[in-house]
Design an enzyme around this catalytic site. Structure first.
Site, PDB file in Angstrom:
ATOM      1  N   ASP A  24      11.185-108.466  -2.262  1.00 41.85           N
ATOM      2  CA  ASP A  24      10.393-107.282  -2.654  1.00 41.85           C
ATOM      3  C   ASP A  24      11.233-106.190  -3.302  1.00 41.85           C
ATOM      4  O   ASP A  24      10.826-105.593  -4.295  1.00 41.85           O
ATOM      5  CB  ASP A  24       9.525-106.748  -1.498  1.00 41.85           C
ATOM      6  CG  ASP A  24      10.280-106.268  -0.280  1.00 41.85           C
ATOM      7  OD1 ASP A  24      11.515-106.468  -0.210  1.00 41.85           O
ATOM      8  OD2 ASP A  24       9.637-105.666   0.613  1.00 41.85           O
ATOM      9  N   GLY A 114      10.543-108.405  13.549  1.00 43.30           N
ATOM     10  CA  GLY A 114      10.316-108.822  12.170  1.00 43.30           C
ATOM     11  C   GLY A 114       8.837-108.860  11.826  1.00 43.30           C
ATOM     12  O   GLY A 114       8.421-109.545  10.901  1.00 43.30           O
ATOM     13  N   SER A 118       7.179-100.896  12.562  1.00 41.39           N
ATOM     14  CA  SER A 118       7.381 -99.558  11.997  1.00 41.39           C
ATOM     15  C   SER A 118       6.405 -99.287  10.849  1.00 41.39           C
ATOM     16  O   SER A 118       5.832 -98.201  10.774  1.00 41.39           O
ATOM     17  CB  SER A 118       8.834 -99.338  11.561  1.00 41.39           C
ATOM     18  OG  SER A 118       9.257-100.360  10.727  1.00 41.39           O
ATOM     19  N   ASP A 162       6.041-104.571   3.527  1.00 40.21           N
ATOM     20  CA  ASP A 162       5.459-104.354   4.860  1.00 40.21           C
ATOM     21  C   ASP A 162       4.345-103.317   4.820  1.00 40.21           C
ATOM     22  O   ASP A 162       3.295-103.485   5.432  1.00 40.21           O
ATOM     23  CB  ASP A 162       6.542-103.888   5.849  1.00 40.21           C
ATOM     24  CG  ASP A 162       7.645-104.904   5.968  1.00 40.21           C
ATOM     25  OD1 ASP A 162       7.486-106.016   5.438  1.00 40.21           O
ATOM     26  OD2 ASP A 162       8.681-104.583   6.585  1.00 40.21           O
TER      27      ASP A 162
HETATM   28  C1  GLA Z   1      11.903-106.045   5.907  1.00 38.09           C
HETATM   29  C2  GLA Z   1      11.599-104.993   4.840  1.00 38.09           C
HETATM   30  C3  GLA Z   1      10.779-105.582   3.697  1.00 38.09           C
HETATM   31  C4  GLA Z   1      11.398-106.881   3.177  1.00 38.09           C
HETATM   32  C5  GLA Z   1      11.754-107.821   4.324  1.00 38.09           C
HETATM   33  C6  GLA Z   1      12.506-109.028   3.866  1.00 38.09           C
HETATM   34  O1  GLA Z   1      10.729-106.438   6.555  1.00 38.09           O
HETATM   35  O2  GLA Z   1      10.886-103.921   5.400  1.00 38.09           O
HETATM   36  O3  GLA Z   1      10.659-104.632   2.671  1.00 38.09           O
HETATM   37  O4  GLA Z   1      12.509-106.612   2.378  1.00 38.09           O
HETATM   38  O5  GLA Z   1      12.529-107.163   5.321  1.00 38.09           O
HETATM   39  O6  GLA Z   1      11.707-109.826   3.088  1.00 38.09           O
END
Ligand code: GLA
Length: 363
Positions: A24, A114, A118, A162
């Site tokens: 991203d 993950g 947040s 996200d």
């Molecule tokens: C985190 C970041 C996202 C993305 C992922 C990896 O979740 O917040 O923006 O970069 O890592 O894909």
């Protein structure tokens, strides 16, 4: 006439990314979907310029979490309430004149897994303040403000996946998002055929801490400079020979991003044509690329992916999210999720130091 603030509630689901990791912030493509776990927040207006936050019991210590601050005096502390302070700080910087409020937060999105706890917090707080104080902010801008909270206040140089997923993703549909143009379309996940399993490794990550996330981003920027491109998105498989001539580790970082972008597009084709074996193969391939070329996996996550590989009901599995801990996502035959999850954990827990948890399906 200015409207008086009213009480308001909003929620945002956590997300799991099916494929398209660390693409991203390179202008690439991602494919997240909503998970059942969500964050719900409630805003009650106050007469003064205070913000009070009640976040309920800490899931680990059981301690009641609450704090307060004054609007205009936001200061990053490295604590969970930075995400709320960041929201009011970014809104103020964007010209909104906010009133004080009492905020109550309830969430079952696991933190450090993950799964975007947040972003779910940022998006739900932004939507509740918008509702309460009658602010004119479209959902797309909600996502962009959420990203700015991370980038400008928390100090994590995250991309926009996200916050876009927490604003727009629906359960049962994957959000195929082009992160450069912010154009997306929903791709149905045929739940009569497949389901998702999410297992948390018990190893927590923190994007804002001195981990490798920001470092990975800097390495991608270095690769772009050496290759003379604005973003790695501009490159495709035919550029791999050129990419291989870059210095270590930029060569492998760029290779991951280029091949991962390709995998996202192939994954969408596979999903739309019900080719789950191919989709699963892409999951495993993505994991190997994150492990070997991007180096964001950890041994516990690799162990979960390997445990999944032995199950004939599993099409594919991979690390999901930023990495350095967190969770795996597996694509499995419909109806087998709970038993697959249990079996993966049985294998994982052969090492007594490990504390994994099955997050999806919720059992
Ligand atoms: C985190 C970041 C996202 C993305 C992922 C990896 O979740 O917040 O923006 O970069 O890592 O894909």
């Amino acid at each position: 006439m200015e409207k008086k603030p009213v009480a308001a509630e909003a929620f945002a689901h956590g997300r799991v990314n099916l494929i398209g990791e660390h693409t991203d912030y390179n202008g690439g493509w991602v494919l997240p979907t909503a998970i059942p776990q969500k964050t719900t927040v409630h805003v009650t207006p106050r007469e003064d310029g205070q913000v009070t936050i009640d976040a309920g019991a800490d899931p680990k210590s059981g301690e009641h979490r609450h704090t307060a601050y004054r609007l205009g005096e936001e200061k990053a502390t490295g604590q969970w309430w930075d995400y709320v302070q960041g929201v009011t700080s970014v809104l103020a910087k964007s010209g909104f004149s906010l009133k004080g409020f009492d905020l109550s937060i309830r969430s079952n999105v696991p933190e450090g897994s993950g799964l975007s706890s947040s972003a779910a917090l940022e998006v739900s707080v932004l939507k509740a303040i918008r509702g309460s104080q009658n602010l004119d902010i479209p959902d797309m801008q909600i996502a962009q403000f959420g990203q700015r909270v991370e980038n400008e206040f928390v100090g994590a140089r995250v991309g926009i996946m996200d916050q876009m997923a927490c604003s727009f993703a629906k359960s049962g549909e994957a959000l195929f998002l082009d992160t450069r143009d912010l154009v997306y379309r929903n791709v149905r996940i045929p739940r009569e055929s497949v389901e998702l399993v999410i297992v948390n490794s018990g190893v927590t990550h923190a994007l804002s801490s001195a981990n490798g996330y920001n470092q990975r981003r800097a390495e991608c920027e270095k690769a772009c400079e050496a290759l003379g491109v604005e973003s790695l998105r501009e490159l495709s498989l035919k550029d791999l020979p050129r990419v291989a001539t870059l210095a270590e580790p930029m060569n492998r970082r760029a290779k991951h991003v280029i091949t991962e972008n390709e995998r996202v597009k192939n994954a969408v084709t596979a999903l739309e044509s019900n080719d789950f074996s191919e989709l699963g193969r892409l999951f495993f391939e993505s994991h190997a690329s994150m492990r070997d070329d991007y180096e964001v996996s950890v041994p516990e996550i690799d162990a979960l992916v390997e445990a999944a590989r032995f199950d004939s009901n599993v099409f594919g599995a991979r690390l999901t999210g930023g990495g350095f801990g967190g969770s795996i996502v597996a694509l499995v035959k419909a109806g087998t999720g709970a038993s697959v999850g249990k079996k993966i954990l049985e294998i994982y827990h052969r090492d007594p130091k490990r504390h994994g948890v099955l997050l999806v399906p919720e059992v």
